[in-house]
Design a protein around this motif. Structure first.
Motif, mmCIF file in Angstrom:
data_model
loop_
_atom_site.group_PDB
_atom_site.id
_atom_site.type_symbol
_atom_site.label_atom_id
_atom_site.label_comp_id
_atom_site.label_asym_id
_atom_site.label_seq_id
_atom_site.Cartn_x
_atom_site.Cartn_y
_atom_site.Cartn_z
ATOM 1 N N ASP A 61 -4.920 -9.438 10.023
ATOM 2 C CA ASP A 61 -3.808 -8.759 10.702
ATOM 3 C C ASP A 61 -2.514 -9.544 10.517
ATOM 4 O O ASP A 61 -1.444 -8.954 10.300
ATOM 5 N N SER A 110 -4.333 -3.679 5.998
ATOM 6 C CA SER A 110 -4.595 -2.399 6.649
ATOM 7 C C SER A 110 -5.898 -2.474 7.428
ATOM 8 O O SER A 110 -6.717 -3.381 7.245
ATOM 9 N N HIS A 111 -6.106 -1.481 8.308
ATOM 10 C CA HIS A 111 -7.349 -1.441 9.077
ATOM 11 C C HIS A 111 -8.564 -1.326 8.154
ATOM 12 O O HIS A 111 -9.624 -1.895 8.435
#
Length: 427
Positions: free
Chosen positions: A267, A272-273
């Motif tokens: 993060d 990205s997730h």
């Protein structure tokens, strides 16, 4: 280590148990029934560890309260494991496992009914999670102690390796199962978990062989008896340095702490997730692959080599995290560390099973569970605090230093010349 130092610390059992060593482990129906039962119970437990926080977020909207559920579950499991270990050495093990499975079945059916009626509250969720964890904490050392009676010493390492497959598979499957069922309705994860415990109890009833040896005399229940497991570990020439390393290793590389470090770092680097999820998945896959290979490794590689390589690979990998570019390589590096953990666990639990008499198996395993969990919350807290203080560099440096200090326990003469678990059984 001389032969004189390898004598049992406690008197041998009054009965010799276990099927003939010539029977392949996969054809040992009693052990496979126990393994399948614990697999289903473990799958229920892992799915619950995801479902409870999701439910708390839905009801209370508070991440802190969701975290409280996890902390309460760990604390309960630690204490319950010591209680379960004492019960395993004094009470019928089959009966204890059945009571725990039946207790969780009734508890979760009642809880699902509360959810369906719309009367669930945050205290109800926490209370259910704690009671369910208590049943699991009690049943774990009981089931592990029973393995000594179902598997001969020559196959103990193989059985322990198969148990590692169970652990990492339930870890991998529990989260997506809970997420899918929760999307269908709040009560569905808990109804499914109750069903798993029903089948788990039925499998326990299929075990024909006695799950504990007959012991001469009786011991009274009490705190002194529960403490015996810790005393035994402290006096055991092999288990003592091994457990010391495991406790310190968990400060640096506990699964939850390592995952937290990966997620926070990813993060921080703007991932990205999807990339965050892939990074954590790579680390977890390393553990599963290691579990699948553990059976071959423990048969072909000397125990000392397994421990030394794992212990010293950990600080090297932690240093590699400091210089690794991007995000996905971080998951690969942590996955390398996790791949070795199942082999270490298989060897360690084989020593417990073969060197500790049946009458003390439960208390020894309860103490092992308590000690293994004791350092994990500290390690998780250290990762969070250090990351907030100075970012990933300090976190990875801490992991390297702590794991290197832990590895010093492997340099003693005992750890450098470990016998095979099946040889310990003949001490």
């Amino acid at each position: 280590m001389t032969i004189e130092h390898r004598r049992p610390l406690l008197p041998p059992d009054t009965a010799v148990a276990g099927p003939a060593a010539t029977t392949p482990l996969l054809r040992n129906q009693d052990f496979q029934s126990l393994w399948s039962s614990r697999f289903l119970a473990g799958l229920g437990k892992e799915s619950g560890e995801v479902a409870y926080p999701l439910l708390m977020l839905t009801l209370a909207g508070s991440a802190a309260e969701a975290g409280l559920v996890g902390a309460a579950q760990v604390a309960t499991t630690m204490v319950a494991a010591v209680v379960g270990g004492s019960l395993a050495d004094r009470v019928n093990r089959r009966a204890v496992l059945l009571v725990c499975d039946l207790g969780r079945l009734l508890l979760l059916l009642a809880f699902a009914g509360t959810l369906l009626s719309g009367h669930a509250t945050a205290p109800t969720v926490i209370g259910t999670a704690v009671v369910s964890s208590a049943f699991m904490g009690v049943s774990n050392p009981v089931a592990m102690a029973a393995i000594k009676q179902l598997v001969p010493p020559a196959q103990m390492a193989e059985a322990a390796a198969q148990n590692q497959i169970r652990f990492f598979t339930t870890t991998a499957l529990g989260a997506p199962l809970a997420g899918f069922l929760f999307s269908l309705g709040r009560a569905y994860p808990f109804l499914a978990e109750a069903l798993l415990y029903l089948v788990s109890g039925a499998l326990i009833l299929r075990i024909r062989r006695p799950m504990q040896a007959r012991h001469e005399g009786t011991e009274r229940m009490g705190p002194r008896g529960a403490v015996l497991g810790f005393v035994l570990l402290a006096r055991h020439p092999i288990l003592r340095p091994m457990l010391a390393w495991i406790v310190c290793f968990n400060l640096a590389f506990t699964q939850t702490g390592a995952f937290l470090a990966l997620i926070a770092t990813a993060d921080d680097r703007g991932a990205s997730h999807l990339v965050v999820g892939l990074t954590v998945s790579l680390a977890g896959t390393g553990g599963l692959l290691g579990a699948l290979a553990a059976g071959v490794v423990v048969r072909q590689v000397r125990p000392s080599t397994i421990f030394l390589c794992t212990a010293w690979a950990a600080p090297v990998c932690a240093l590699a995290l400091l210089v690794a570019p991007g995000v996905l390589p971080l998951g690969l590096i942590v996955g390398c560390v996790f791949a070795a953990v199942p082999c270490v666990n298989a060897v360690f639990y084989s020593y417990v099973a073969t060197s500790v008499p049946d009458r003390y198996q439960g208390r020894a395993l309860g103490a092992v569970t308590f000690m293994s969990l004791l350092s994990q919350p500290i390690g998780i807290l250290m990762v969070g605090l250090l990351f907030d203080l100075a970012g990933p560099t300090l976190v990875f440096l801490m992991m390297a230093v702590v794991s290197a200090l832990a590895a010093l326990f492997t340099l003693g003469p005992t750890m450098r010349d470990l016998p095979r678990p099946e040889d310990v059984a003949r001490w």
